[in-house]
Design an enzyme around this catalytic site. Sequence first.
Site, PDB file in Angstrom:
ATOM      1  N   ARG A 327     -21.447 -32.641 -28.902  1.00  0.00           N
ATOM      2  CA  ARG A 327     -21.774 -33.827 -29.702  1.00  0.00           C
ATOM      3  C   ARG A 327     -21.774 -35.070 -28.802  1.00  0.00           C
ATOM      4  NH1 ARG A 327     -17.095 -33.268 -34.033  1.00  0.00           N
ATOM      5  NH2 ARG A 327     -16.002 -33.147 -32.030  1.00  0.00           N
ATOM      6  N   ASP A 373     -15.937 -38.933 -29.550  1.00  0.00           N
ATOM      7  CA  ASP A 373     -15.591 -40.350 -29.667  1.00  0.00           C
ATOM      8  C   ASP A 373     -15.710 -41.118 -28.356  1.00  0.00           C
ATOM      9  OD1 ASP A 373     -14.876 -40.058 -32.417  1.00  0.00           O
ATOM     10  OD2 ASP A 373     -13.048 -39.069 -31.755  1.00  0.00           O
TER      11      ASP A 373
HETATM   12  N1  NMX Z   1      -5.105 -38.865 -22.427  1.00  0.00           N
HETATM   13  C1  NMX Z   1      -3.815 -38.746 -22.025  1.00  0.00           C
HETATM   14  N2  NMX Z   1      -3.042 -37.717 -22.341  1.00  0.00           N
HETATM   15  C2  NMX Z   1      -3.591 -36.747 -23.083  1.00  0.00           C
HETATM   16  C3  NMX Z   1      -4.924 -36.765 -23.513  1.00  0.00           C
HETATM   17  C4  NMX Z   1      -5.681 -37.897 -23.174  1.00  0.00           C
HETATM   18  N3  NMX Z   1      -6.934 -38.058 -23.578  1.00  0.00           N
HETATM   19  N4  NMX Z   1      -5.187 -35.654 -24.211  1.00  0.00           N
HETATM   20  C5  NMX Z   1      -4.056 -34.948 -24.260  1.00  0.00           C
HETATM   21  N5  NMX Z   1      -3.072 -35.613 -23.575  1.00  0.00           N
HETATM   22  C6  NMX Z   1      -1.661 -35.249 -23.456  1.00  0.00           C
HETATM   23  C7  NMX Z   1      -1.078 -35.162 -24.855  1.00  0.00           C
HETATM   24  O1  NMX Z   1      -0.722 -36.466 -25.332  1.00  0.00           O
HETATM   25  C8  NMX Z   1       0.106 -34.260 -24.616  1.00  0.00           C
HETATM   26  O2  NMX Z   1       1.129 -35.035 -24.037  1.00  0.00           O
HETATM   27  P1  NMX Z   1       2.675 -34.683 -24.299  1.00  0.00           P
HETATM   28  O3  NMX Z   1       2.889 -33.324 -23.714  1.00  0.00           O
HETATM   29  O4  NMX Z   1       3.396 -35.785 -23.574  1.00  0.00           O
HETATM   30  O5  NMX Z   1       2.866 -34.705 -25.785  1.00  0.00           O
HETATM   31  C9  NMX Z   1      -0.416 -33.292 -23.574  1.00  0.00           C
HETATM   32  O6  NMX Z   1      -1.529 -33.955 -22.937  1.00  0.00           O
HETATM   33  C10 NMX Z   1      -0.892 -31.969 -24.125  1.00  0.00           C
HETATM   34  O7  NMX Z   1      -1.853 -32.222 -25.139  1.00  0.00           O
HETATM   35  P2  NMX Z   1      -3.004 -31.160 -25.471  1.00  0.00           P
HETATM   36  O8  NMX Z   1      -2.331 -29.905 -25.909  1.00  0.00           O
HETATM   37  O9  NMX Z   1      -3.976 -31.090 -24.371  1.00  0.00           O
HETATM   38  O10 NMX Z   1      -3.751 -31.886 -26.666  1.00  0.00           O
HETATM   39  P3  NMX Z   1      -3.534 -31.758 -28.222  1.00  0.00           P
HETATM   40  O11 NMX Z   1      -4.237 -30.530 -28.702  1.00  0.00           O
HETATM   41  O12 NMX Z   1      -2.105 -31.892 -28.582  1.00  0.00           O
HETATM   42  O13 NMX Z   1      -4.259 -33.061 -28.749  1.00  0.00           O
HETATM   43  C11 NMX Z   1      -5.957 -34.684 -28.825  1.00  0.00           C
HETATM   44  C12 NMX Z   1      -5.648 -33.202 -28.788  1.00  0.00           C
HETATM   45  C13 NMX Z   1      -7.421 -34.874 -29.159  1.00  0.00           C
HETATM   46  C14 NMX Z   1      -5.114 -35.323 -29.936  1.00  0.00           C
HETATM   47  C15 NMX Z   1      -5.620 -35.318 -27.466  1.00  0.00           C
HETATM   48  O14 NMX Z   1      -6.438 -34.770 -26.452  1.00  0.00           O
HETATM   49  C16 NMX Z   1      -5.760 -36.824 -27.467  1.00  0.00           C
HETATM   50  O15 NMX Z   1      -4.801 -37.517 -27.855  1.00  0.00           O
HETATM   51  N6  NMX Z   1      -6.943 -37.372 -27.051  1.00  0.00           N
HETATM   52  C17 NMX Z   1      -7.183 -38.786 -27.101  1.00  0.00           C
HETATM   53  C18 NMX Z   1      -7.478 -39.233 -28.514  1.00  0.00           C
HETATM   54  C19 NMX Z   1      -8.834 -38.723 -28.971  1.00  0.00           C
HETATM   55  O16 NMX Z   1      -9.824 -38.838 -28.296  1.00  0.00           O
HETATM   56  N7  NMX Z   1      -8.862 -38.180 -30.200  1.00  0.00           N
HETATM   57  C20 NMX Z   1     -10.126 -37.769 -30.814  1.00  0.00           C
HETATM   58  C21 NMX Z   1     -10.315 -36.266 -30.914  1.00  0.00           C
HETATM   59  C22 NMX Z   1     -11.634 -35.951 -31.536  1.00  0.00           C
HETATM   60  N8  NMX Z   1     -11.768 -36.505 -32.893  1.00  0.00           N
HETATM   61  O17 NMX Z   1     -12.721 -37.114 -33.193  1.00  0.00           O
HETATM   62  O18 NMX Z   1     -10.892 -36.313 -33.744  1.00  0.00           O
HETATM   63  C1  MLT Z   2     -13.396 -33.490 -35.260  1.00  0.00           C
HETATM   64  O1  MLT Z   2     -14.623 -33.672 -35.233  1.00  0.00           O
HETATM   65  O2  MLT Z   2     -12.798 -33.258 -36.340  1.00  0.00           O
HETATM   66  C2  MLT Z   2     -12.621 -33.667 -34.006  1.00  0.00           C
HETATM   67  O3  MLT Z   2     -13.331 -33.238 -32.890  1.00  0.00           O
HETATM   68  C3  MLT Z   2     -11.205 -33.166 -34.062  1.00  0.00           C
HETATM   69  C4  MLT Z   2     -11.001 -31.690 -34.157  1.00  0.00           C
HETATM   70  O4  MLT Z   2     -11.920 -30.896 -34.086  1.00  0.00           O
HETATM   71  O5  MLT Z   2      -9.800 -31.307 -34.274  1.00  0.00           O
END
Ligand code: NMX
Ligand code: MLT
Length: 443
Positions: A327, A373
């Site tokens: 996307r 995003d």
């Molecule tokens: N920047 C910095 N640290 C990160 C990021 C990032 N973009 N992504 C993951 N991490 C960290 C995360 O905070 C975690 O830290 P800790 O162990 O201290 O708790 C560690 O890496 C392991 O996380 P993951 O298992 O890789 O990721 P998780 O599945 O828990 O979370 C997201 C996925 C999407 C929440 C995470 O990658 C994130 O916070 N990204 C930035 C926010 C974002 O772009 N969200 C939008 C997702 C898509 N949407 O539209 O919903």
């Molecule tokens: C979504 O479109 O909902 C995001 O990429 C987050 C997700 O798939 O967990």
Amino acid sequence: MKLALRLEGKIREVFEQVRYMLAVSGETVISKVTLRQFLSGNRGVDLLLSDVSYVDPFNGLHYRGLTIKQVLQQLPKPEGSSFPYAGGLYAFLLTGEIPSLEEALEVEDIWKSRAALPHYVIDMLKAMPSDTHPMTMLSQAILALQSRSKFVIEYGNGLKREDHWKATLEDSLDLTAKAPSLAAAIYNIKYGNRAIRSIDGSLDWSANFAHLIYKDWDEQYQELCRLFFALHADQGTGNVSAHTACLVNSALSDVYYSCSAAMNGLAGPLHGRANQDTLEWLLGILSENEGKLPSKKQVEAYVWDTLERGKVIPGYGHAVLRCTDPRYAAQLEFGKQYMPDDDLFQLVKMLYEIVPAALKKQGKAKGVFANIDAISGTLQYHCGIKEFDFYTVLFGVGRMLGITINLIWNRALWLPLERPQSITVEMLQDRISAQEVSGDRYL
Ligand code: NMX
Ligand code: MLT
């Protein structure tokens, strides 16, 4: 409604298939949960059923088995447009069959006939404090429409279980018909007190959003709306917004209750609000460099500064994806065509070269690539939607398409009340101890 007739046949087929599997293979183990998964939000545990879309960790989103590229190619499009009718996407996601132009237009016409907002919803939005977040306004506005639920009326009149999906379909068409009008009302009220417009019957559902916010002259923005809403429609049902909706709906709470709750999840910075946060973060980078495009070295320093302050890089990482989000790629193509020289777009492309390596080096994130995003707000900003706290509302408009389709199918398949069991820390410890003794590594 021809759509409902086509759907009825599909539902019968899948219903029989699922019932048969349940009867014959009810005790088959289909997923196991490790302690790590259990304590990490059930990542990678197959727990939810949906044929509408699937997210492959290494190839990204598939709508009904097709890649995003295939979907954009194959669905019927308005004349002169490169992107599909949302009505065609709706019919496709609902039935699994690529619709004809006529079938796409059937949904578009239904939406046109149901798009108008009741006055009390507009009055309610106007009465909300001016600092209310647009996602709060969206959630409240959906909830305000709940009194119109046909499901609630019919349920009260003894609706049979096999007909739950039909009333859910009606509510879904009613709500999705109003989604662009709701978003536009929020935009017009919050950012300029402009008069609320009615839809333009000559425009499709997506382009009508452009019309409703007084951008009907802007064909580029109409194109962006078509792409944007199509890309945001669904992403499996494990994501927070869709899962929330499915959970709430499993109590037979109607489409409005379910979608309003979904929007509250989407409003979080780790989910949909990341599009707002990304734009704010990108503007921060530009403003540190007096509005000019910084060098690669300066951008790297900004990325590391963000990480060292313990913040996430918005728009990067994903709970499932281990590749660049398709996307993101689809929006990148749009940017290359319409705004190749835009500074923010250039910055987005620079970050794409820098952030994954930085996240890998930091060593925490499992998914390090750009998600949807990382770029969506930049395209909106270029097209003149500068109010970036509004972007998640647009995500919500698109997401309501996929969510409502999942709710229709959940009712059609009689998926029961979701009610997993919680256990205490002591119970967890006991299970670990017991399995250490038996040598079984799974809970
Ligand atoms: N920047 C910095 N640290 C990160 C990021 C990032 N973009 N992504 C993951 N991490 C960290 C995360 O905070 C975690 O830290 P800790 O162990 O201290 O708790 C560690 O890496 C392991 O996380 P993951 O298992 O890789 O990721 P998780 O599945 O828990 O979370 C997201 C996925 C999407 C929440 C995470 O990658 C994130 O916070 N990204 C930035 C926010 C974002 O772009 N969200 C939008 C997702 C898509 N949407 O539209 O919903
Ligand atoms: C979504 O479109 O909902 C995001 O990429 C987050 C997700 O798939 O967990």
